[in-house]
Design an enzyme around this catalytic site. Sequence first.
Site, short mmCIF file in Angstrom:
data_model
loop_
_atom_site.label_atom_id
_atom_site.label_comp_id
_atom_site.label_asym_id
_atom_site.label_seq_id
_atom_site.Cartn_x
_atom_site.Cartn_y
_atom_site.Cartn_z
N HIS A 55 0.86 -1.18 0.00
CA HIS A 55 0.00 0.00 0.00
C HIS A 55 0.90 1.23 0.00
CE1 HIS A 55 -2.54 -2.91 2.26
NE2 HIS A 55 -3.56 -2.29 1.70
N ASP A 58 2.16 1.74 3.45
CA ASP A 58 3.12 0.78 4.02
C ASP A 58 4.54 1.31 3.80
OD1 ASP A 58 0.95 -0.91 4.37
OD2 ASP A 58 1.35 -2.05 2.54
N ASP A 258 -7.04 -14.23 8.56
CA ASP A 258 -5.77 -14.12 7.80
C ASP A 258 -4.73 -15.13 8.27
OD1 ASP A 258 -6.54 -12.16 6.01
OD2 ASP A 258 -5.78 -10.50 7.21
N ASP A 288 -1.64 -13.18 1.47
CA ASP A 288 -2.08 -12.06 2.31
C ASP A 288 -2.52 -12.63 3.64
OD1 ASP A 288 -3.01 -9.83 3.49
OD2 ASP A 288 -4.65 -9.46 2.08
C1 GLT Z 1 -6.10 -5.48 4.23
C2 GLT Z 1 -7.06 -6.53 3.76
C3 GLT Z 1 -6.53 -7.30 2.62
C4 GLT Z 1 -6.31 -6.48 1.39
C5 GLT Z 1 -5.26 -5.49 1.54
C6 GLT Z 1 -5.24 -4.60 0.33
S1 GLT Z 1 -5.19 -4.68 3.03
O1 GLT Z 1 -5.17 -6.02 5.11
O2 GLT Z 1 -7.37 -7.39 4.84
O3 GLT Z 1 -7.31 -8.41 2.31
O4 GLT Z 1 -5.86 -7.33 0.39
O5 GLT Z 1 -5.72 -3.33 0.59
MN MN Z 2 -6.19 -9.47 0.61
#
Ligand code: GLT
Ligand code: MN
Length: 386
Positions: A55, A58, A258, A288
């Site tokens: 980003h 970041d 996540d 991610d």
């Molecule tokens: C954020 C989100 C992600 C996105 C990112 C892109 S930032 O952490 O949870 O899934 O991909 O803006």
């Molecule tokens: Mn993402």
Amino acid sequence: MSKFAPTPNDKFAFGIWGIQNRGRDPFGDATRPAVSAIDAIRGLAERGCYGFEFHDNDLWPIDATPAARDAVLRDVRKVMADTGIKATMATTNCFYHPVFKDGAFTSTDPAVRLYATQKVMRCLDVAAELGAGVYVFWGGREGVEVDVAKDPITTAGWFRDALNFLCEYVLTQGYDIKFSLEPKPNEPRGDLYLPTVGSMLAFIGTLDNPEMVGVNPETAHIKMAGLNPYHEFAQALDAGKLLDVHLNGQKPLRYDQDLSFGSDDLREAFLTIKLLKDHDYSGTIGFDAHPYRTESDPWDFVERNLRTAKILMDKVRQFNENRQIQDLLAELHGAHPELADMTKKYSSATATKLKNLELDPDHLAARRLPLERLDQLFTELLLGVL
Ligand code: GLT
Ligand code: MN
């Protein structure tokens, strides 16, 4: 060990925000020290990553002066030159600052919508300079809690106008950049607009330049909606719109976790990798996710994501070469080959022929389908005993 060591040829990439994640959650403070963007990028390169994703904020703070921003970019270009790592995806943080509290492109205030558009334009210039070919829009604040406050057709129009404008900006600047929209069903808003791959694909069809816009699905977002990541990734791929992927892990129907790729469901992780391999997906394989809050640094976490993906690539090869599995699949798909292409092309002769074809549903229903056996072979392959 080295058999599964990632190399740039694997085209793995990581969002650096996951490396920089310090373990804060809504109930507790940071549990590990800060990692600078430069150290994050260098650490990814050292572990065999092809690329990094970022980003704007970041890399430089939202209130950075142009000179401060340029100093950061000099360091980024240096670490890229030193290590060979690429900037594969760029995106804009349009969710953290309070200005976005009720949306960026879907704010009721046109000045906020313009501020978001301006922020994207400025980061697009950097993305082009660093060579990022994919530019993601994740609408973290594009949603509502109070639905009587905004008409979703009006908000879709605002978002459409912004994307149309930004596509024209990219085209007139001559940037080699495509936009990729990342759906998520909720969190941080009660409901987010355009929650699934299907909604994004339909929306893209309403844009002025649909050919320069695709989708960036994320495993966790899909599972938060209770949907099947294999199917969602496949729909984007089938539409020719899979420009980027965000792989991770997530228990279904919960807050955004996540987790590391494969840590919650190895079968789904296998199927996702199989899809990308079987259909020659050529984009980067982006992760991610972020480390457990209990970790003191991000590197075991990074390495396990890459390693799991590499091992699953090998499992896919084994699956595709395994005689027992392939024989069962051939049996499953081998019924009535003479009928397989009958409706591929319409003609009135075929229509008449089909109307009169003798198809006995009781006879067809009696066919034995060896799915328990197939699924057990798959289980044993994953368990390493096949
Ligand atoms: C954020 C989100 C992600 C996105 C990112 C892109 S930032 O952490 O949870 O899934 O991909 O803006
Ligand atoms: Mn993402």
